[in-house]
Design a protein around this motif. Structure first.
Motif, PDB file in Angstrom:
ATOM      1  N   GLU A 195     -11.125   7.279  -7.065  1.00  0.00           N
ATOM      2  CA  GLU A 195     -11.391   6.305  -6.014  1.00  0.00           C
ATOM      3  C   GLU A 195     -10.099   5.820  -5.357  1.00  0.00           C
ATOM      4  O   GLU A 195     -10.081   5.485  -4.173  1.00  0.00           O
ATOM      5  N   GLY A 196      -9.024   5.775  -6.133  1.00  0.00           N
ATOM      6  CA  GLY A 196      -7.739   5.431  -5.554  1.00  0.00           C
ATOM      7  C   GLY A 196      -7.283   6.473  -4.544  1.00  0.00           C
ATOM      8  O   GLY A 196      -6.782   6.138  -3.466  1.00  0.00           O
ATOM      9  N   TRP A 197      -7.479   7.759  -4.876  1.00  0.00           N
ATOM     10  CA  TRP A 197      -7.120   8.830  -3.941  1.00  0.00           C
ATOM     11  C   TRP A 197      -8.027   8.817  -2.717  1.00  0.00           C
ATOM     12  O   TRP A 197      -7.582   9.123  -1.606  1.00  0.00           O
ATOM     13  N   GLN A 198      -9.288   8.461  -2.890  1.00  0.00           N
ATOM     14  CA  GLN A 198     -10.190   8.361  -1.748  1.00  0.00           C
ATOM     15  C   GLN A 198      -9.730   7.269  -0.785  1.00  0.00           C
ATOM     16  O   GLN A 198      -9.685   7.472   0.436  1.00  0.00           O
ATOM     17  N   THR A 199      -9.378   6.119  -1.329  1.00  0.00           N
ATOM     18  CA  THR A 199      -8.892   5.019  -0.488  1.00  0.00           C
ATOM     19  C   THR A 199      -7.592   5.393   0.196  1.00  0.00           C
ATOM     20  O   THR A 199      -7.378   5.074   1.373  1.00  0.00           O
ATOM     21  N   LEU A 200      -6.704   6.095  -0.516  1.00  0.00           N
ATOM     22  CA  LEU A 200      -5.458   6.541   0.096  1.00  0.00           C
ATOM     23  C   LEU A 200      -5.740   7.495   1.254  1.00  0.00           C
ATOM     24  O   LEU A 200      -5.115   7.396   2.324  1.00  0.00           O
ATOM     25  N   GLY A 201      -6.659   8.426   1.065  1.00  0.00           N
ATOM     26  CA  GLY A 201      -6.997   9.355   2.129  1.00  0.00           C
ATOM     27  C   GLY A 201      -7.533   8.656   3.357  1.00  0.00           C
ATOM     28  O   GLY A 201      -7.181   8.987   4.495  1.00  0.00           O
ATOM     29  N   ARG A 202      -8.391   7.665   3.169  1.00  0.00           N
ATOM     30  CA  ARG A 202      -8.938   6.927   4.300  1.00  0.00           C
ATOM     31  C   ARG A 202      -7.851   6.141   5.023  1.00  0.00           C
ATOM     32  O   ARG A 202      -7.849   6.053   6.256  1.00  0.00           O
ATOM     33  N   ALA A 203      -6.942   5.563   4.264  1.00  0.00           N
ATOM     34  CA  ALA A 203      -5.833   4.830   4.895  1.00  0.00           C
ATOM     35  C   ALA A 203      -4.937   5.792   5.676  1.00  0.00           C
ATOM     36  O   ALA A 203      -4.458   5.458   6.768  1.00  0.00           O
ATOM     37  N   LEU A 260      -8.510  -4.321   8.640  1.00  0.00           N
ATOM     38  CA  LEU A 260      -7.729  -5.145   9.567  1.00  0.00           C
ATOM     39  C   LEU A 260      -6.824  -4.316  10.472  1.00  0.00           C
ATOM     40  O   LEU A 260      -6.077  -4.880  11.271  1.00  0.00           O
ATOM     41  N   GLN A 261      -6.864  -2.986  10.332  1.00  0.00           N
ATOM     42  CA  GLN A 261      -6.031  -2.081  11.120  1.00  0.00           C
ATOM     43  C   GLN A 261      -4.538  -2.274  10.836  1.00  0.00           C
ATOM     44  O   GLN A 261      -3.695  -1.961  11.670  1.00  0.00           O
ATOM     45  N   GLU A 262      -4.225  -2.781   9.664  1.00  0.00           N
ATOM     46  CA  GLU A 262      -2.836  -2.847   9.200  1.00  0.00           C
ATOM     47  C   GLU A 262      -2.561  -1.514   8.496  1.00  0.00           C
ATOM     48  O   GLU A 262      -2.527  -1.430   7.273  1.00  0.00           O
ATOM     49  N   VAL A 263      -2.362  -0.480   9.303  1.00  0.00           N
ATOM     50  CA  VAL A 263      -2.440   0.880   8.786  1.00  0.00           C
ATOM     51  C   VAL A 263      -1.315   1.216   7.803  1.00  0.00           C
ATOM     52  O   VAL A 263      -1.562   1.809   6.740  1.00  0.00           O
ATOM     53  N   PHE A 264      -0.086   0.858   8.130  1.00  0.00           N
ATOM     54  CA  PHE A 264       1.020   1.238   7.245  1.00  0.00           C
ATOM     55  C   PHE A 264       0.992   0.463   5.921  1.00  0.00           C
ATOM     56  O   PHE A 264       1.140   1.077   4.851  1.00  0.00           O
ATOM     57  N   PRO A 265       0.800  -0.865   5.933  1.00  0.00           N
ATOM     58  CA  PRO A 265       0.667  -1.567   4.646  1.00  0.00           C
ATOM     59  C   PRO A 265      -0.520  -1.070   3.817  1.00  0.00           C
ATOM     60  O   PRO A 265      -0.455  -1.076   2.585  1.00  0.00           O
ATOM     61  N   ALA A 266      -1.589  -0.635   4.487  1.00  0.00           N
ATOM     62  CA  ALA A 266      -2.744  -0.112   3.750  1.00  0.00           C
ATOM     63  C   ALA A 266      -2.372   1.153   2.989  1.00  0.00           C
ATOM     64  O   ALA A 266      -2.772   1.337   1.833  1.00  0.00           O
ATOM     65  N   VAL A 267      -1.604   2.025   3.632  1.00  0.00           N
ATOM     66  CA  VAL A 267      -1.163   3.251   2.966  1.00  0.00           C
ATOM     67  C   VAL A 267      -0.237   2.915   1.794  1.00  0.00           C
ATOM     68  O   VAL A 267      -0.342   3.503   0.713  1.00  0.00           O
ATOM     69  N   GLN A 268       0.651   1.970   1.998  1.00  0.00           N
ATOM     70  CA  GLN A 268       1.577   1.585   0.927  1.00  0.00           C
ATOM     71  C   GLN A 268       0.829   1.055  -0.298  1.00  0.00           C
ATOM     72  O   GLN A 268       1.157   1.403  -1.438  1.00  0.00           O
ATOM     73  N   ALA A 269      -0.166   0.207  -0.060  1.00  0.00           N
ATOM     74  CA  ALA A 269      -0.934  -0.354  -1.173  1.00  0.00           C
ATOM     75  C   ALA A 269      -1.702   0.736  -1.908  1.00  0.00           C
ATOM     76  O   ALA A 269      -1.741   0.757  -3.151  1.00  0.00           O
ATOM     77  N   TYR A 319      -4.269  -3.254  -5.929  1.00  0.00           N
ATOM     78  CA  TYR A 319      -3.675  -2.564  -4.785  1.00  0.00           C
ATOM     79  C   TYR A 319      -4.740  -1.785  -4.006  1.00  0.00           C
ATOM     80  O   TYR A 319      -4.692  -1.734  -2.768  1.00  0.00           O
ATOM     81  N   GLU A 320      -5.687  -1.184  -4.734  1.00  0.00           N
ATOM     82  CA  GLU A 320      -6.722  -0.396  -4.066  1.00  0.00           C
ATOM     83  C   GLU A 320      -7.622  -1.277  -3.204  1.00  0.00           C
ATOM     84  O   GLU A 320      -7.940  -0.944  -2.050  1.00  0.00           O
ATOM     85  N   MET A 321      -8.026  -2.430  -3.729  1.00  0.00           N
ATOM     86  CA  MET A 321      -8.867  -3.344  -2.957  1.00  0.00           C
ATOM     87  C   MET A 321      -8.094  -3.913  -1.770  1.00  0.00           C
ATOM     88  O   MET A 321      -8.641  -4.068  -0.673  1.00  0.00           O
ATOM     89  N   LYS A 322      -6.840  -4.205  -1.982  1.00  0.00           N
ATOM     90  CA  LYS A 322      -6.000  -4.699  -0.886  1.00  0.00           C
ATOM     91  C   LYS A 322      -5.892  -3.644   0.209  1.00  0.00           C
ATOM     92  O   LYS A 322      -5.931  -3.977   1.404  1.00  0.00           O
ATOM     93  N   SER A 323      -5.767  -2.378  -0.170  1.00  0.00           N
ATOM     94  CA  SER A 323      -5.668  -1.315   0.824  1.00  0.00           C
ATOM     95  C   SER A 323      -6.936  -1.221   1.662  1.00  0.00           C
ATOM     96  O   SER A 323      -6.880  -1.009   2.877  1.00  0.00           O
ATOM     97  N   GLN A 324      -8.096  -1.380   1.026  1.00  0.00           N
ATOM     98  CA  GLN A 324      -9.354  -1.330   1.759  1.00  0.00           C
ATOM     99  C   GLN A 324      -9.401  -2.388   2.860  1.00  0.00           C
ATOM    100  O   GLN A 324      -9.762  -2.113   4.006  1.00  0.00           O
TER     101      GLN A 324
END
Length: 266
Positions: A125-133, A103-112, A93-98
């Motif tokens: 690192e999961g929280w870091q990716t969530l923050g960036r999304a 791809l600017q798929e902002v809402f699905p990125a946050v969900q992942a 899920y974390e790699m998918k969010s990145q």
């Protein structure tokens, strides 16, 4: 032992010798006390789980290679297949969010990313990716909280302090300044539409009428100036109001974004 129903229904069409042979085979193999069926079923499940894990690992690696080549949608498809096999793996899920963020798929990125931290709450690192999304979605306050959680989990990670948290604070500062500018603009506009000076009765030959008109004109100029003003932030994080030529907002320089997908170890 109770006989199967087919023997009673078959009647004379089945020979006696065949019936006796079937019952003998049933007695010999049907009640083998040495067979542990529960253990066999459990072992079969373990084998299936091992096969799913291996296939999921292969799909994850294939997705990483595709993402590094810029084939982002193909990478996401591989990871979705891997998620079907191992839905409890937060790394997928974390790699998918990145990649969704790229791809600017902002809402699905946050969900992942939210699913990643849900599955492993202590993974910084999961929280870091969530923050960036969340930043990409425009949720600056939520992003600040996510970065703060990541720093709490791994305070020695300098990128969290110097890049993520610092950038989120700058955006929050700019957002507050923009809200204040909008408030002033709406207030000035309201004062123009409901000018208190024009509600009084004046002698049109007096200086009071002139003073009232001047006050209204000043508010009108202030409103036009606010409309032409854009809130920007310099390289040091200072907020400035800049009057643009055409009345539009100037585009602020976006931070450099490195497109990457890294295979992280859990």
């Amino acid at each position: 032992m109770a006989s199967f129903g087919w023997k009673r229904k078959a009647g004379e069409k089945v020979s006696k010798s065949v019936v006796q042979q079937f019952e003998a085979q049933d007695d010999a193999g049907g009640h083998n006390e040495d067979v542990n069926w529960l253990h066999a079923i459990k072992r079969r499940k373990e084998v299936l789980l091992e096969d799913c894990a291996e296939k999921s690992k292969r799909l994850k690696e294939e997705g990483s290679q595709l993402a590094e080549q810029g084939r982002h949608w193909e990478a996401i498809k591989k990871w979705d297949e891997a998620i079907q096999l191992t839905p409890e793996n937060p790394l997928l899920y974390e790699m998918k969010s990145q990649v969704l963020t790229v791809l600017q798929e902002v809402f699905p990125a946050v969900q992942a990313a939210e699913m990643a931290v849900k599955l492993r709450p202590v993974w910084w690192e999961g929280w870091q990716t969530l923050g960036r999304a969340q930043l990409n979605l425009g949720e600056v306050d939520l992003a600040l909280r996510s970065f703060q959680v990541a720093i709490h989990l791994c305070p020695s990670e300098r990128t969290l302090w110097q890049e993520d948290l610092e950038w989120a604070r700058r955006l929050q500062k700019q957002e507050l300044a923009t809200k204040e500018k909008t408030r002033q603009e709406e207030e000035t506009k309201s004062q123009i539409l409901k000018a208190p000076e024009l509600e009084q009765d004046y002698d049109f030959e007096s200086d009071e009428v002139l003073a009232a008109c001047v006050a209204v004109a000043e508010r009108q100029n202030r409103y036009e100036e606010l409309k032409r003003t854009a809130v920007v932030m310099d390289s040091e994080g200072n907020i400035k109001n800049i009057v643009t030529e055409d009345g539009g907002s100037e585009d602020t320089a976006a931070p450099s974004k490195e497109q990457f997908v890294k295979a992280r170890r859990l």
